[in-house]
Structures are given as structure tokens and as C-alpha cells.
Design an enzyme around this catalytic site. Structure first.
Site, PDB file in Angstrom:
ATOM      1  N   SER A   1      12.587  19.578  40.121  1.00  0.00           N
ATOM      2  CA  SER A   1      13.312  19.168  41.324  1.00  0.00           C
ATOM      3  C   SER A   1      13.165  17.673  41.606  1.00  0.00           C
ATOM      4  O   SER A   1      12.043  17.152  41.664  1.00  0.00           O
ATOM      5  CB  SER A   1      12.737  19.969  42.496  1.00  0.00           C
ATOM      6  OG  SER A   1      12.953  19.320  43.725  1.00  0.00           O
ATOM      7  N   GLY A   2      14.285  17.007  41.842  1.00  0.00           N
ATOM      8  CA  GLY A   2      14.240  15.601  42.233  1.00  0.00           C
ATOM      9  C   GLY A   2      13.567  15.416  43.579  1.00  0.00           C
ATOM     10  O   GLY A   2      12.832  14.441  43.793  1.00  0.00           O
ATOM     11  N   LEU A   3      13.805  16.373  44.470  1.00  0.00           N
ATOM     12  CA  LEU A   3      13.153  16.302  45.785  1.00  0.00           C
ATOM     13  C   LEU A   3      11.636  16.402  45.615  1.00  0.00           C
ATOM     14  O   LEU A   3      10.884  15.615  46.211  1.00  0.00           O
ATOM     15  CB  LEU A   3      13.666  17.433  46.679  1.00  0.00           C
ATOM     16  CG  LEU A   3      12.955  17.574  48.031  1.00  0.00           C
ATOM     17  CD1 LEU A   3      13.178  16.354  48.910  1.00  0.00           C
ATOM     18  CD2 LEU A   3      13.426  18.841  48.758  1.00  0.00           C
TER      19      LEU A   3
ATOM     20  N   ASP B   1      14.024  11.156  48.420  1.00  0.00           N
ATOM     21  CA  ASP B   1      14.835  11.654  47.301  1.00  0.00           C
ATOM     22  C   ASP B   1      16.169  10.909  47.343  1.00  0.00           C
ATOM     23  O   ASP B   1      17.172  11.427  47.850  1.00  0.00           O
ATOM     24  CB  ASP B   1      15.009  13.177  47.495  1.00  0.00           C
ATOM     25  CG  ASP B   1      15.834  13.827  46.404  1.00  0.00           C
ATOM     26  OD1 ASP B   1      15.974  13.220  45.322  1.00  0.00           O
ATOM     27  OD2 ASP B   1      16.342  14.938  46.650  1.00  0.00           O
TER      28      ASP B   1
ATOM     29  N   ASP C   1      16.809  18.585  37.199  1.00  0.00           N
ATOM     30  CA  ASP C   1      17.674  17.950  38.183  1.00  0.00           C
ATOM     31  C   ASP C   1      17.801  16.476  37.777  1.00  0.00           C
ATOM     32  O   ASP C   1      16.804  15.746  37.763  1.00  0.00           O
ATOM     33  CB  ASP C   1      16.970  18.082  39.548  1.00  0.00           C
ATOM     34  CG  ASP C   1      17.726  17.440  40.684  1.00  0.00           C
ATOM     35  OD1 ASP C   1      18.855  16.980  40.477  1.00  0.00           O
ATOM     36  OD2 ASP C   1      17.154  17.423  41.807  1.00  0.00           O
TER      37      ASP C   1
ATOM     38  N   ASP D   1      20.032  14.381  39.289  1.00  0.00           N
ATOM     39  CA  ASP D   1      20.769  13.713  40.367  1.00  0.00           C
ATOM     40  C   ASP D   1      22.223  13.444  39.935  1.00  0.00           C
ATOM     41  O   ASP D   1      22.887  14.353  39.492  1.00  0.00           O
ATOM     42  CB  ASP D   1      20.054  12.424  40.786  1.00  0.00           C
ATOM     43  CG  ASP D   1      18.755  12.715  41.552  1.00  0.00           C
ATOM     44  OD1 ASP D   1      18.583  13.859  42.004  1.00  0.00           O
ATOM     45  OD2 ASP D   1      17.934  11.804  41.692  1.00  0.00           O
TER      46      ASP D   1
ATOM     47  N   GLU E   1      25.199  15.948  39.660  1.00  0.00           N
ATOM     48  CA  GLU E   1      25.966  16.244  40.872  1.00  0.00           C
ATOM     49  C   GLU E   1      27.016  15.172  41.132  1.00  0.00           C
ATOM     50  O   GLU E   1      26.852  14.004  40.718  1.00  0.00           O
ATOM     51  CB  GLU E   1      25.007  16.372  42.066  1.00  0.00           C
ATOM     52  CG  GLU E   1      24.271  15.105  42.422  1.00  0.00           C
ATOM     53  CD  GLU E   1      23.045  15.351  43.321  1.00  0.00           C
ATOM     54  OE1 GLU E   1      22.162  16.155  42.942  1.00  0.00           O
ATOM     55  OE2 GLU E   1      22.958  14.706  44.373  1.00  0.00           O
TER      56      GLU E   1
ATOM     57  N   LYS F   1      22.095   8.455  45.208  1.00  0.00           N
ATOM     58  CA  LYS F   1      22.327   9.656  46.027  1.00  0.00           C
ATOM     59  C   LYS F   1      21.305   9.743  47.158  1.00  0.00           C
ATOM     60  O   LYS F   1      20.305   9.001  47.172  1.00  0.00           O
ATOM     61  CB  LYS F   1      22.288  10.921  45.161  1.00  0.00           C
ATOM     62  CG  LYS F   1      21.022  11.217  44.368  1.00  0.00           C
ATOM     63  CD  LYS F   1      19.755  11.599  45.068  1.00  0.00           C
ATOM     64  CE  LYS F   1      19.716  12.921  45.763  1.00  0.00           C
ATOM     65  NZ  LYS F   1      19.715  14.088  44.893  1.00  0.00           N
TER      66      LYS F   1
ATOM     67  N   ASN G   1      19.251  12.942  49.365  1.00  0.00           N
ATOM     68  CA  ASN G   1      19.035  14.389  49.348  1.00  0.00           C
ATOM     69  C   ASN G   1      20.077  15.110  50.202  1.00  0.00           C
ATOM     70  O   ASN G   1      20.424  14.653  51.295  1.00  0.00           O
ATOM     71  CB  ASN G   1      17.614  14.732  49.816  1.00  0.00           C
ATOM     72  CG  ASN G   1      17.361  16.228  49.742  1.00  0.00           C
ATOM     73  OD1 ASN G   1      17.573  16.957  50.711  1.00  0.00           O
ATOM     74  ND2 ASN G   1      16.952  16.687  48.586  1.00  0.00           N
ATOM     75  N   SER G   2      20.524  16.240  49.719  1.00  0.00           N
ATOM     76  CA  SER G   2      21.637  16.973  50.348  1.00  0.00           C
ATOM     77  C   SER G   2      21.352  17.415  51.777  1.00  0.00           C
ATOM     78  O   SER G   2      22.285  17.665  52.539  1.00  0.00           O
ATOM     79  CB  SER G   2      21.965  18.207  49.504  1.00  0.00           C
ATOM     80  OG  SER G   2      22.204  17.841  48.182  1.00  0.00           O
TER      81      SER G   2
ATOM     82  N   ARG H   1      27.198  20.150  39.335  1.00  0.00           N
ATOM     83  CA  ARG H   1      26.945  20.544  40.733  1.00  0.00           C
ATOM     84  C   ARG H   1      27.936  19.857  41.648  1.00  0.00           C
ATOM     85  O   ARG H   1      28.049  18.625  41.625  1.00  0.00           O
ATOM     86  CB  ARG H   1      25.503  20.134  41.057  1.00  0.00           C
ATOM     87  CG  ARG H   1      25.167  19.985  42.525  1.00  0.00           C
ATOM     88  CD  ARG H   1      23.670  19.842  42.651  1.00  0.00           C
ATOM     89  NE  ARG H   1      23.206  19.334  43.903  1.00  0.00           N
ATOM     90  CZ  ARG H   1      21.919  19.140  44.201  1.00  0.00           C
ATOM     91  NH1 ARG H   1      20.975  19.407  43.297  1.00  0.00           N
ATOM     92  NH2 ARG H   1      21.555  18.664  45.367  1.00  0.00           N
TER      93      ARG H   1
ATOM     94  N   HIS I   1      26.486  23.847  45.962  1.00  0.00           N
ATOM     95  CA  HIS I   1      25.394  23.618  46.906  1.00  0.00           C
ATOM     96  C   HIS I   1      25.911  23.759  48.338  1.00  0.00           C
ATOM     97  O   HIS I   1      27.083  23.465  48.617  1.00  0.00           O
ATOM     98  CB  HIS I   1      24.767  22.246  46.693  1.00  0.00           C
ATOM     99  CG  HIS I   1      23.359  22.149  47.214  1.00  0.00           C
ATOM    100  ND1 HIS I   1      22.644  23.241  47.627  1.00  0.00           N
ATOM    101  CD2 HIS I   1      22.520  21.091  47.376  1.00  0.00           C
ATOM    102  CE1 HIS I   1      21.442  22.872  48.024  1.00  0.00           C
ATOM    103  NE2 HIS I   1      21.340  21.563  47.885  1.00  0.00           N
TER     104      HIS I   1
END
Ligand code: SPV
Ligand code: MG
Length: 299
Positions: A45-47, A57, A84, A86, A113, A119, A121-122, A157, A188
Site C-alpha cells: 500500500s502506498g498509504l 500519501d 500500488d 500510484d 490509477e 496524487k 490519497n483518495s 484503477r 475505488h
């Protein structure tokens, strides 16, 4: 040790339409715990990688940072490793380089994504900016062109729902990425319930398997998501969140009590650490191979 077998296993499981259930990690220790728990794969996970480094992130860590962690994790477990990546760290040319390096590192899958670089974080408040559909389809085609093994999985993604662009846009993008050759589409969502993801799944009309990340909508379990059409379920950050809670509480307890006597009851033993480090085989090999002149003289 990750082998092409793990990559093949993931590709096969996705061809059979899953469910493949995976959990987020950011280091080999987490990956070993995921393997022991019986997950089908790990999600790097990037987070989690960013949080573990103490930074947001938001592409503060570099591709090299991400790749180094991916390589260490890949070397530590037999599970397929899904990374991930990104936005792919740049344009289609950067994506080609990412694919070559991640594939050479033995990972099973990468996920990119359709947001702009850098980016965010979502789940972060603030503008979530998408690149155009054509630009991202080009990145997917570049990824497919760059990979060597048929079993290396490219996950596309779409962040259309995250960016508030609507269901029609999410479907349009997902179809375009599937047509561009994505092996999996990740839809997502940051909705507090699974409704929009289920709606997306009900409209999905391609063969391409679908991945979901039920962080904000835990109401459906992995089997229920699978029944609704999801093939890959990513529990993206639960190990990190569990460890933050556990460490916070343990540190507070030790600080308050000025002793570890009570904390000892709720923390792992040193023997458990050794087990996760595979100390037994280390000591076995040490016994067999580490020699000195003194051993020779005494024998
Ligand atoms: C991650 O784990 O870094 C992800 C999932 O990309 S999310 O944090 O939901 O964006
Ligand atoms: Mg991420």
C-alpha cells in the site's frame, strides 16, 4: 521467496474470477503476518509505505522507495505481491519503466490509477484531479507493451467516483481501460456504504475482473462482494491501523506505569519475533557453515 509461481497463481485465480482476498502491508514483517493469516496475496500500500515513512500519501516517496520495499517484501514471502504504484510516477514512458523494474523484482501485479501526478490519497479532503481517459488508456497500453510475462497482472484503477465525476464516467473509463488491455479494473469509492460500488458491479459488462477496496464500506464481507461481482478484494490498510492502535496503547501504558509488567501480557514475545525472522533456520545454517580455525584445531 517470490517466484513466477506466485505470479501464475494470482493470474490463474483472477482468470477463475476469485475471490482473491488481499491485505495491505508495507514491509516484510507485515507480509509474513499476512501469509501466516492465510491471505491470498499482499497489497503493498502506498498509504502504508508513506505513513510508515512519516509522510503524506502524495508522491513524497519516490518510485525507488516504493520499489525497494516491494523487492524486500517479494523476497520474504511466497504470496503474490500486488504493488500500488500510484499514478505510475509520470506519463506512459515512466509506466513502461515501472513495469520493467517491478516485473524484474518478481512482483505479481502493479496497480496504477487515473489521477494526475502528484496524487493525493483518495480519502484526503481536497481536489482529486483525473487525467483524461485517453491519456490513461495510453498508460495501460504502455504497461501491457512493456511486460514480459503473460502472468504479470496490470490493474487499472479509476478514481472517477473518488473525484465526484459520477457513475457514467466511472463506467466509461473502466470500459476504456479494459479495452486498452487492463487485466483487472479497480473501482475505488469513498462512500460510507457499498451502494455505488454494487451499482457499478451490476452495470459491469466486460470479462475483465474487478477489484474493490472496501475501506469506507465494511458492511459487505469478501464473499458478499464476490457474489455481487468483485473478484479481488483489497483490505488496504488494516494492519497499519491495528498496529497504530496497539503501539499507542502500549506506549501510553508503559509511560504511565513506568513498568512493562502489565504490558507484557498483551504484547508479542521475543520468541515470536524470532519466529517471524526465521531465526531457527538462521541458527541451523550458522551451525553448519560458519567455521573458524579454532573449530578445526579442537576437532
Ligand atoms: C493504498 O493503500 O495506498 C491505496 C488505497 O491506494 S487508498 O488508501 O484507499 O487510496
Ligand atoms: Mg495508494
Amino acid at each position: 521467496m517470490q517466484t513466477s509461481n506466485a505470479r501464475k497463481r494470482l493470474a490463474q485465480a483472477l482468470r477463475e474470477r476469485g475471490p482473491v482476498v488481499t491485505i495491505g502491508v508495507h514491509n516484510p514483517l507485515g507480509a509474513r503476518l499476512a501469509q501466516e493469516a492465510g491471505f491470498d496475496a499482499v497489497w503493498v500500500s502506498g498509504l502504508e509505505l508513506s505513513a510508515a515513512a512519516g509522510v503524506p500519501d502524495a508522491n513524497i516517496l519516490s518510485m525507488r522507495d516504493f520499489l525497494d520495499s516491494a523487492r524486500q517484501i517479494t523476497e520474504s514471502v511466497d504470496l503474490p505481491v500486488i504493488c500500488d504504484c500510484d499514478t505510475g510516477f509520470g506519463n506512459a514512458m515512466n509506466v513502461m519503466s515501472v513495469v520493467r523494474q517491478y516485473e524484474a523484482a518478481g512482483v505479481a501485479a502493479i496497480c496504477i490509477e487515473d489521477k494526475v501526478f502528484p496524487k493525493l490519497n483518495s480519502f484526503a479532503k481536497g481536489k482529486q484531479k483525473l487525467v483524461s481517459k485517453v491519456e490513461f488508456a495510453g498508460k495501460i497500453e504502455a504497461a501491457k507493451h512493456a511486460k514480459k510475462s503473460d502472468d504479470f497482472t496490470v490493474i487499472a484503477r479509476t478514481e472517477a467516483l473518488i473525484a465526484g465525476a459520477g457513475m457514467a464516467e466511472a463506467l466509461d473509463r473502466a470500459r476504456a481501460y479494459a479495452t486498452a488491455g487492463a487485466d483487472v479494473i479497480l473501482i475505488h469509492s469513498k462512500s460510507p456504504n457499498p451502494d455505488e460500488v454494487c451499482e457499478f458491479l451490476s452495470y459491469w459488462d466486460h470479462e475483465t475482473p474487478i477489484a474493490v477496496v472496501p475501506t469506507t464500506y465494511p458492511q459487505l464481507n469478501a464473499d458478499e462482494l464476490h457474489e455481487r461481482g468483485a473478484n479481488l478484494v483489497i483490505y488496504a490498510n488494516h494492519g497499519l491501523r491495528a498496529s497504530i492502535r496497539a503501539i499507542t496503547e502500549t506506549f501510553a501504558q508503559i509511560k504511565a506505569e513506568r513498568s512493562t509488567i502489565n504490558a507484557e501480557k498483551s504484547i508479542a514475545s521475543v520468541a515470536r519475533i524470532f519466529e517471524l525472522q526465521d531465526m531457527a533456520s538462521f541458527r541451523d545454517h550458522e551451525e553448519r557453515f560458519v567455521r573458524s580455525d579454532e573449530d578445526e584445531e579442537s576437532s
